[in-house]
Scaffold this motif. Structure first.
Motif, mmCIF file in Angstrom:
data_model
loop_
_atom_site.group_PDB
_atom_site.id
_atom_site.type_symbol
_atom_site.label_atom_id
_atom_site.label_comp_id
_atom_site.label_asym_id
_atom_site.label_seq_id
_atom_site.Cartn_x
_atom_site.Cartn_y
_atom_site.Cartn_z
ATOM 1 N N ASP A 1 0.855 -1.207 0.000
ATOM 2 C CA ASP A 1 0.000 0.000 0.000
ATOM 3 C C ASP A 1 0.882 1.245 0.000
ATOM 4 N N HIS B 1 -3.747 3.712 -2.140
ATOM 5 C CA HIS B 1 -4.130 3.486 -0.754
ATOM 6 C C HIS B 1 -5.477 2.752 -0.625
ATOM 7 N N THR C 1 0.395 -4.828 4.152
ATOM 8 C CA THR C 1 -0.311 -3.581 4.464
ATOM 9 C C THR C 1 -0.291 -3.295 5.965
#
Ligand SMILES: Cc1ncc(COP(=O)(O)O)c(C=O)c1O
Length: 389
Positions: free
Chosen positions: A130, A153, A176
């Protein structure tokens, strides 16, 4: 006369001119709701001691007792001479809390990420990360030498597109933050897990800011998202809601065994002090035994979010105890943080590279131990500052 080291000062001056020079501030008290900062009492809105456990009497007693019995240091790396018996207790406790076969403790969360990722992925592998992942994940990816692709994102569609375009890799790893450290929002772990399953990818979740706060008994974001027992590698830290120091990974026995043998940040460093291990273990027990602190923390966060939004501050949509108050330019964020300090409120300015350019912000974090009076004082400071800008 010119010196080979003149560039050091030039770089600092450049940072200062860009509003990006950082300074250390001296804290002269424990990280409670109000702290002594450089001789002045201010409301602390910048601590990760979310549950207040670093000053919990049971946690302090455990640290003191362990020091009396085992001394102050580990005296060696865990594989050679520093594997204190409390490690075993703590790692079993962590595995039980996370619902995994096993767990392994590292010196810090940073050391955990920079050690785990290069074991999971190498030159022939692909990592999907991410764009707002923590710096320790970014550094772990760099050390791994794997190919890294960054997805937008929390954008699961983008993650899928990148995966479908990527063939020929030996293994794939999706990584993430669970609760994003500078934004406070929660990654769509359920959807990412499905993608990981469909594309035969490993899934590593950094639960630094969800552990102790979300999920049953504070067990974390994976449980909060209904994914307990799934094939997910959970990394976290003992330095935030647990109030101490250390990182950990929880997963299968095979994973832990391989990490003990390959993770360089585990092998080539001294074990943690016994006091730190015992404190973390006691804090875990306190965390699991009562939901009061978690409830109070999230109520405090809601009160502050609602009030700041009403005053006209720009907040990002956080679901947690981390409240990003977006200011924009770095110097402006620093000026507002300084104005708040004059009001007796410490809300740290966060600037690039910790956050994307143009989104410098105050990172406001709440604690369960903030009193109503701490919060009133803080909100009054914010009100005075916004009316003067
Ligand atoms: C998401 C995330 N991961 C890892 C870390 C590193 O943890 P530690 O502070 O225990 O080294 C942090 C700390 O700021 C973090 O926010």
């Amino acid at each position: 006369m010119m010196s080979d080291y003149d560039w050091l000062q030039s770089e600092c001056t450049e940072l200062e001119q860009a509003g990006l020079l950082r300074h250390l501030r001296v804290v002269m008290s424990a990280p409670t709701g109000t702290i002594n900062l450089g001789g002045r009492d201010v409301v602390m809105l910048g601590s990760n001691n979310y549950l207040g456990l670093s000053t919990h009497p049971k946690v302090i007693d455990a640290a003191v007792e362990a020091t009396k019995v085992y001394g102050t240091g580990a005296s060696g790396s865990r594989l050679i001479s520093g594997n204190n018996t409390i490690y075993e207790t703590l790692e079993n406790n962590l595995a039980k809390t996370k619902g995994t076969e096993a767990a392994l403790v590292f010196s810090s969360g940073y050391a955990a990420n920079t050690s785990i990722i290069p074991v999971l992925a190498g030159e022939d592998d692909l990592i999907l990360s991410d764009t707002l992942n923590h710096a320790s994940i970014i550094d772990g990816c760099r050390l791994s030498r794997a190919t890294k692709k960054v997805y937008r994102h929390c954008d699961v569609e983008h993650l899928m597109t990148l995966l479908s375009e990527s063939t020929g890799f030996r293994r794939r790893l999706i990584v993430t933050d669970s609760v994003f450290s500078m934004d406070g929002d929660i990654a769509p772990l359920h959807d990412i897990y499905e993608v990981a399953t469909n594309y035969n990818a490993m899934f590593l979740v950094d639960d630094a800011h969800g552990f102790g706060v979300l999920g049953k008994g504070g067990s974390g974001t994976v449980a909060h998202c209904g994914l307990e027992g799934k094939d997910i590698i959970q990394m976290g830290t003992l330095s935030k809601a647990i109030g101490g120091l250390g990182g950990y990974v929880a997963g299968s026995r095979a994973l832990i065994e391989l990490l003990i043998n390959r993770a360089r940040g585990f092998i080539f460093t001294t074990g943690l002090p016994p006091a730190t291990l015992a404190a973390a273990n006691a804090a875990l027990n306190v965390m699991r035994s009562s939901s009061k602190l978690r409830k109070r923390l999230l109520e405090n966060a809601d009160t502050v979010k609602i009030s700041l939004a009403k005053m006209g501050y720009t907040l990002l949509p956080s679901q947690t105890q981390i409240i990003p108050v977006v200011i924009g330019e770095p110097q402006h964020a620093t000026d507002i943080a300084e104005a708040l300090l004059i009001e007796g409120v410490f809300a740290p300015a966060i600037r690039p590279p910790a956050v994307p350019s143009g989104t410098s912000r105050l990172r406001v974090t709440l604690m369960a131990t903030h009193t109503d009076s701490d919060i009133e004082h803080a909100l009054c400071g914010f009100e005075n500052v916004i009316s003067s800008i």
